[in-house]
Design an enzyme around this catalytic site. Structure first.
Site, mmCIF file in Angstrom:
data_model
loop_
_atom_site.group_PDB
_atom_site.id
_atom_site.type_symbol
_atom_site.label_atom_id
_atom_site.label_comp_id
_atom_site.label_asym_id
_atom_site.label_seq_id
_atom_site.Cartn_x
_atom_site.Cartn_y
_atom_site.Cartn_z
ATOM 1 N N TRP A 1 86.196 -49.352 76.723
ATOM 2 C CA TRP A 1 86.666 -48.095 77.293
ATOM 3 C C TRP A 1 85.487 -47.125 77.384
ATOM 4 O O TRP A 1 84.693 -46.984 76.459
ATOM 5 C CB TRP A 1 87.771 -47.494 76.420
ATOM 6 C CG TRP A 1 88.219 -46.151 76.910
ATOM 7 C CD1 TRP A 1 89.098 -45.898 77.920
ATOM 8 C CD2 TRP A 1 87.772 -44.872 76.436
ATOM 9 N NE1 TRP A 1 89.234 -44.545 78.106
ATOM 10 C CE2 TRP A 1 88.431 -43.888 77.212
ATOM 11 C CE3 TRP A 1 86.880 -44.463 75.447
ATOM 12 C CZ2 TRP A 1 88.231 -42.524 77.009
ATOM 13 C CZ3 TRP A 1 86.674 -43.108 75.250
ATOM 14 C CH2 TRP A 1 87.352 -42.155 76.016
ATOM 15 N N ASP B 1 99.164 -36.637 84.109
ATOM 16 C CA ASP B 1 100.123 -36.805 83.019
ATOM 17 C C ASP B 1 100.688 -35.464 82.553
ATOM 18 O O ASP B 1 99.998 -34.450 82.550
ATOM 19 C CB ASP B 1 99.390 -37.504 81.863
ATOM 20 C CG ASP B 1 100.332 -38.096 80.841
ATOM 21 O OD1 ASP B 1 101.552 -37.884 80.951
ATOM 22 O OD2 ASP B 1 99.834 -38.775 79.918
ATOM 23 N N ARG C 1 98.307 -45.841 71.837
ATOM 24 C CA ARG C 1 98.489 -44.498 72.409
ATOM 25 C C ARG C 1 99.946 -44.038 72.266
ATOM 26 O O ARG C 1 100.507 -43.426 73.160
ATOM 27 C CB ARG C 1 98.046 -44.472 73.872
ATOM 28 C CG ARG C 1 97.678 -43.069 74.397
ATOM 29 C CD ARG C 1 97.144 -43.129 75.811
ATOM 30 N NE ARG C 1 96.788 -41.805 76.312
ATOM 31 C CZ ARG C 1 97.400 -41.176 77.315
ATOM 32 N NH1 ARG C 1 98.405 -41.749 77.939
ATOM 33 N NH2 ARG C 1 96.995 -39.998 77.713
ATOM 34 N N LYS D 1 98.772 -42.247 91.360
ATOM 35 C CA LYS D 1 97.847 -42.814 90.377
ATOM 36 C C LYS D 1 98.685 -43.585 89.375
ATOM 37 O O LYS D 1 99.464 -43.011 88.625
ATOM 38 C CB LYS D 1 97.050 -41.713 89.671
ATOM 39 C CG LYS D 1 96.055 -42.253 88.651
ATOM 40 C CD LYS D 1 95.262 -41.139 87.987
ATOM 41 C CE LYS D 1 94.284 -41.691 86.964
ATOM 42 N NZ LYS D 1 93.522 -40.607 86.291
ATOM 43 N N TRP D 2 98.524 -44.914 89.378
ATOM 44 C CA TRP D 2 99.306 -45.813 88.519
ATOM 45 C C TRP D 2 98.444 -46.155 87.319
ATOM 46 O O TRP D 2 97.468 -46.875 87.425
ATOM 47 C CB TRP D 2 99.672 -47.056 89.314
ATOM 48 C CG TRP D 2 100.443 -48.126 88.601
ATOM 49 C CD1 TRP D 2 100.291 -48.567 87.326
ATOM 50 C CD2 TRP D 2 101.495 -48.929 89.165
ATOM 51 N NE1 TRP D 2 101.162 -49.579 87.038
ATOM 52 C CE2 TRP D 2 101.910 -49.815 88.156
ATOM 53 C CE3 TRP D 2 102.099 -48.981 90.413
ATOM 54 C CZ2 TRP D 2 102.917 -50.759 88.376
ATOM 55 C CZ3 TRP D 2 103.101 -49.912 90.633
ATOM 56 C CH2 TRP D 2 103.510 -50.787 89.633
ATOM 57 N N ASP D 3 98.830 -45.659 86.153
ATOM 58 C CA ASP D 3 98.029 -45.847 84.943
ATOM 59 C C ASP D 3 98.637 -46.926 84.047
ATOM 60 O O ASP D 3 99.817 -47.281 84.184
ATOM 61 C CB ASP D 3 97.923 -44.516 84.190
ATOM 62 C CG ASP D 3 96.611 -44.373 83.438
ATOM 63 O OD1 ASP D 3 95.932 -45.390 83.194
ATOM 64 O OD2 ASP D 3 96.254 -43.230 83.090
ATOM 65 N N MET D 4 97.840 -47.438 83.122
ATOM 66 C CA MET D 4 98.282 -48.427 82.135
ATOM 67 C C MET D 4 97.326 -48.303 80.956
ATOM 68 O O MET D 4 96.173 -48.695 81.040
ATOM 69 C CB MET D 4 98.245 -49.832 82.742
ATOM 70 C CG MET D 4 98.851 -50.929 81.885
ATOM 71 S SD MET D 4 97.821 -51.570 80.565
ATOM 72 C CE MET D 4 96.559 -52.451 81.462
ATOM 73 N N CYS E 1 94.800 -47.602 87.740
ATOM 74 C CA CYS E 1 94.037 -47.127 86.589
ATOM 75 C C CYS E 1 94.585 -47.841 85.369
ATOM 76 O O CYS E 1 95.793 -48.101 85.284
ATOM 77 C CB CYS E 1 94.179 -45.615 86.442
ATOM 78 S SG CYS E 1 93.361 -44.925 84.983
ATOM 79 N N ASP F 1 87.400 -43.805 82.626
ATOM 80 C CA ASP F 1 87.755 -42.473 82.159
ATOM 81 C C ASP F 1 86.512 -41.650 81.837
ATOM 82 O O ASP F 1 86.614 -40.434 81.629
ATOM 83 C CB ASP F 1 88.626 -42.567 80.905
ATOM 84 C CG ASP F 1 90.058 -42.960 81.225
ATOM 85 O OD1 ASP F 1 90.455 -42.865 82.400
ATOM 86 O OD2 ASP F 1 90.783 -43.378 80.303
#
Length: 757
Positions: free
Chosen positions: A200, A368, A444, A477-480, A527, A549
């Site tokens: 990350w 978010d 998280r 924006k598709w986050d995971m 993302c 990020d």
């Protein structure tokens, strides 16, 4: 482009003007022997002279035949246990527990174009003349099963794609323990392995190491392609550079667990395999069912690593990315994440959006924190309905107000996740991936929804659809933000738990497909905590991906340089963020932040209401400049010039297809006292064209720029006092150079403040 078949000797030659791929059917075993892969060679009636077969100590398939050991035969899709002891391409367990297979050639057929893969992303053709596909059918008579190996060769580029499909034609179930997408045996081991590794905030760093005896591998068993390794590897000769020498690239069009490796045997043969990671993979194939592997895209380059990269760039941006956004310029966006994090309301959002509109920004993205009781990262994922305290008129009202400003509106989702304080979890506690009777790990503060179950995917679609259908949304924006742990699905039988991770990623693809089909106008950006799922599989659904990020310009030099090994610039999400940078604390000039971000999708990740007037002028110049150059960035040929992994200097450039225009980025990480002179040699230009170098008033022929370079020092003859009084660039400096084909009447069009020249 052609696929030639010698029926008598059962040889197959796939070739175009750049590459050849040759294999044959073995006479006795009817398995497939690999003969050659590389630069295009002239077709001939037979390539039997390429067969290498000497007597060596080994086990042999046939009694009395001492040259029938598969251990010493280069193969196309090998198995284990019948004289070959190297890593196999497939492994099957049958009803008696045996793992021995014997797939023998049965037939072949040649198809015009390229068939789609069922439920999987893949490169495609728009006309039959673009490619030909060879399908080889092999049969195991004991298993009563078929194996179809598919090879597609494209007409104008050095691309061959491969995949495999297993079909159970019998009456008994069996289990696939391993099903790789491609395997190839190279005749020597004089290679270096190139791959992309990281974590990350430091994704896709380039790693190069010399092959040695044994297995060298990259992999993910995390449920996603991962920050740790990208599903790509290449073999290059030791003397190969960015712009010369041989390279073989292997890229997997897949977003889940993968394995890529190079095995060098004791005779110096190198076996490359790439596909779904067999670790904890076990797929029950019932009678009448089939299993399709993902696609491996192989690229041969005789023009170095950059030649390989340009082939991937052109292919992926035109025949992997699809839909309305494939050929459209991407909007300059501003994302509120680093500006506000979770602390915002409608007034704050609209204030930022209005200021951004005035600066030439085209799309506002709400990140978010807009839903349920989401005030930090501990709650609410899965309850996808607006927080009316923050947004009194919901997403519908906010999106309409943003559009009334003359901007487009985008929204953040993390659809694969759930928090335990939600209505979704209360109603469906069994919908998370977890092992019964054992503790479920969190990441998280969230848990993973079981996307291997159709009802879960359909429910999440209905929640997202409720928001999208009433709002004016142009971007998602598709986050995971976490990997899979305790991989278990209560919807699957005990003997099918090895299917969870693959079924999960198929569920992700299915949700993307549902959304794209209903909302084809929406631009998706994938993302995964940054770049944890930046892979070709995602590009099939989301034309761009958030590369990391980490928005620090200096760290992004490495991240974007490595990402460009495979992925086109207009897929690389890149933003100008606030300073001191939120990830590393570094302060860099706003010019350098933009000069890095230009070589990507380009956008902003800061509160533009808090920047000073001088910075606002610069942002206005930056957005105007990018609008002028974004077609060059989207369609041009990208060249890496100086590596951030080898030097204090970094450079890259984009050249238009007709070679009439170029944009060069040059970055110096740390300032040096009393430094040497520097010249920046370019590439990819037309040696006979005369180019105007903006900001200098000078013209130079392409051959001079490529062989002498741009002289970076200034001539201070008879101006010594000016030299001592000049403004020193300091650390983290950068320059942009713009070249345009010169015409007699061409006048200087400087961008001095923007370029820092």
């Amino acid at each position: 482009m052609a696929i030639k078949v010698n029926e008598e000797s059962r040889e197959f030659h796939l070739f175009n003007g750049k590459v050849s791929y040759i294999f044959r059917v073995l006479e006795k075993s009817s398995q497939l022997e690999h003969l050659y892969y590389g630069k295009k060679i002239r077709h001939r009636k037979s390539f039997r002279h390429l067969i290498e077969r000497e007597v060596r100590p080994s086990c042999n398939l046939f009694e009395g035949d001492h040259t029938s050991s598969l251990e010493h035969i280069k193969q196309e899709y090998p198995s284990f246990g019948t004289t070959d002891y190297r890593y196999p391409a497939h492994m099957i367990t049958d009803k008696i527990g045996s793992r021995i297979t014997d797939f023998q050639f049965e037939s072949y057929k040649i198809l015009e174009g390229k068939p789609l893969l069922e439920n999987l992303p893949a490169i495609y053709t728009e006309a039959g003349s673009e490619a030909d596909t060879l399908e080889i059918t092999l049969v195991d008579s004991v298993l009563n099963s078929k194996l179809i190996l598919s090879y597609t060769i494209f007409s104008t580029c050095s691309v061959i794609s491969r995949n495999a499909r297993f079909i159970n034609a019998g009456d008994e179930a069996f289990y696939l323990n391993q099903a790789m997408s491609a395997s190839i045996d190279f005749p020597d081991d004089n290679y270096e392995l190139v791959h992309l590794h990281g974590a990350w905030a430091r994704e896709n760093h380039v790693e190069i190491r010399r092959l040695s005896k044994g297995i060298q591998s990259i992999q993910s068993a995390r449920g996603a392609s991962s920050h740790a390794h990208n599903p790509f590897l290449a073999l290059k000769r030791p003397d190969t550079t960015e712009h010369s020498g041989e390279v073989y690239g292997f890229s997997l069009v897949y977003s889940g667990n993968f394995l890529g490796q190079a095995e060098v045997d004791t005779y110096g043969v190198t076996r490359v395999t790439l596909g779904i990671n067999p670790f904890q993979f076990k797929w029950r194939l019932n009678p009448g069912e089939s299993f399709q592997t993902p696609e491996c895209v192989m690229v041969y380059s005789g023009d170095g690593l950059n030649g390989m990269s340009q082939t991937y760039h052109q292919l992926y941006r035109s025949r992997l990315v699809r839909g309305e956004w494939r050929d459209q310029p991407r909007p300059i966006l501003i994302n509120n994440w680093e500006a506000t994090y979770f602390s915002f309301n409608e007034e704050k959002v609209l204030t930022i959006a209005k200021a951004a509109k005035d600066l030439g920004i085209e799309l506002f993205v709400l990140d978010d924190g807009w839903f349920a009781e989401r005030h930090d990262d501990t709650s609410s994922l899965g309850d996808w309905f607006p927080n009316k305290e923050k947004l009194p008129q919901g997403i519908k009202g906010l999106s309409e107000k943003i559009e009334a400003l003359g901007m487009k509106f985008g929204l953040w989702f993390e659809p694969e996740m759930v928090c335990k304080d939600t209505k979704l979890f209360a109603e469906h506690p069994d919908w998370i991936i977890s092992t019964p009777g054992r503790k479920a790990s969190h990441g998280r503060n969230q848990f993973i929804l079981d996307f291997s179950r159709e009802e879960v995917v359909d429910h999440i679609f209905s929640l997202m659809d409720a928001v999208l259908s009433e709002s004016k949304i142009s971007y998602i924006k598709w986050d995971m933000n976490r990997y899979i742990t305790e991989a278990y699905s209560t919807a699957l039988d005990p003997d099918r738990q090895g299917e969870v991770c693959h079924r999960y990623i198929l569920g992700v693809y299915r949700l993307y497909e549902q959304l794209i089909n209903k909302y084809p106008h929406i631009l998706f950006e994938s993302c995964a905590g940054g770049g944890a799922r930046f892979d070709p599989g995602m590009l099939y659904y989301a034309p761009q991906a958030w590369a990391s990020d980490n928005t620090d310009a200096i760290e992004r030099l490495k991240i974007q340089y490595g990402t460009s090994m495979v992925y086109p610039l207009n897929s690389i999400g890149s933003h100008v963020s606030a300073v001191p940078n939120h990830q590393v604390g570094r302060t860099t000039p706003i010019e350098s932040r933009a000069n890095v971000a230009f070589f990507g999708t380009f956008g902003y990740e800061l509160d533009v209401t808090k920047i000073n007037d001088e910075e606002k002028v610069k942002v206005n110049q930056q957005t105007a400049f990018f609008k002028e150059k974004r077609e060059l960035i989207r369609n041009g040929d990208f060249y890496r010039l100086l590596s951030p992994f080898e030097s204090n200097e970094v450079s890259w450039m984009v050249v238009s297809k007709d070679k009439t225009e170029a944009m060069i980025g040059y970055y110096k990480v740390l300032a040096k006292p009393n430094d040497k002179y520097y010249r920046l040699k370019l590439t990819g230009l037309d040696p006979d064209k005369l180019y105007f170098l903006e900001g200098t008033g000078s013209t130079h022929y392409g051959d001079e720029l490529m062989n002498v370079g741009i002289v970076l020092a200034e001539d201070f003859t008879d101006r010594a006092s000016e030299y001592w009084q000049r403004e020193k660039p300091g650390d983290f400096s950068s320059k942009l150079f713009i070249l345009k084909e010169a015409a007699q009447e061409k006048k200087e069009e400087p961008h001095e403040e923007l370029h820092g020249i």
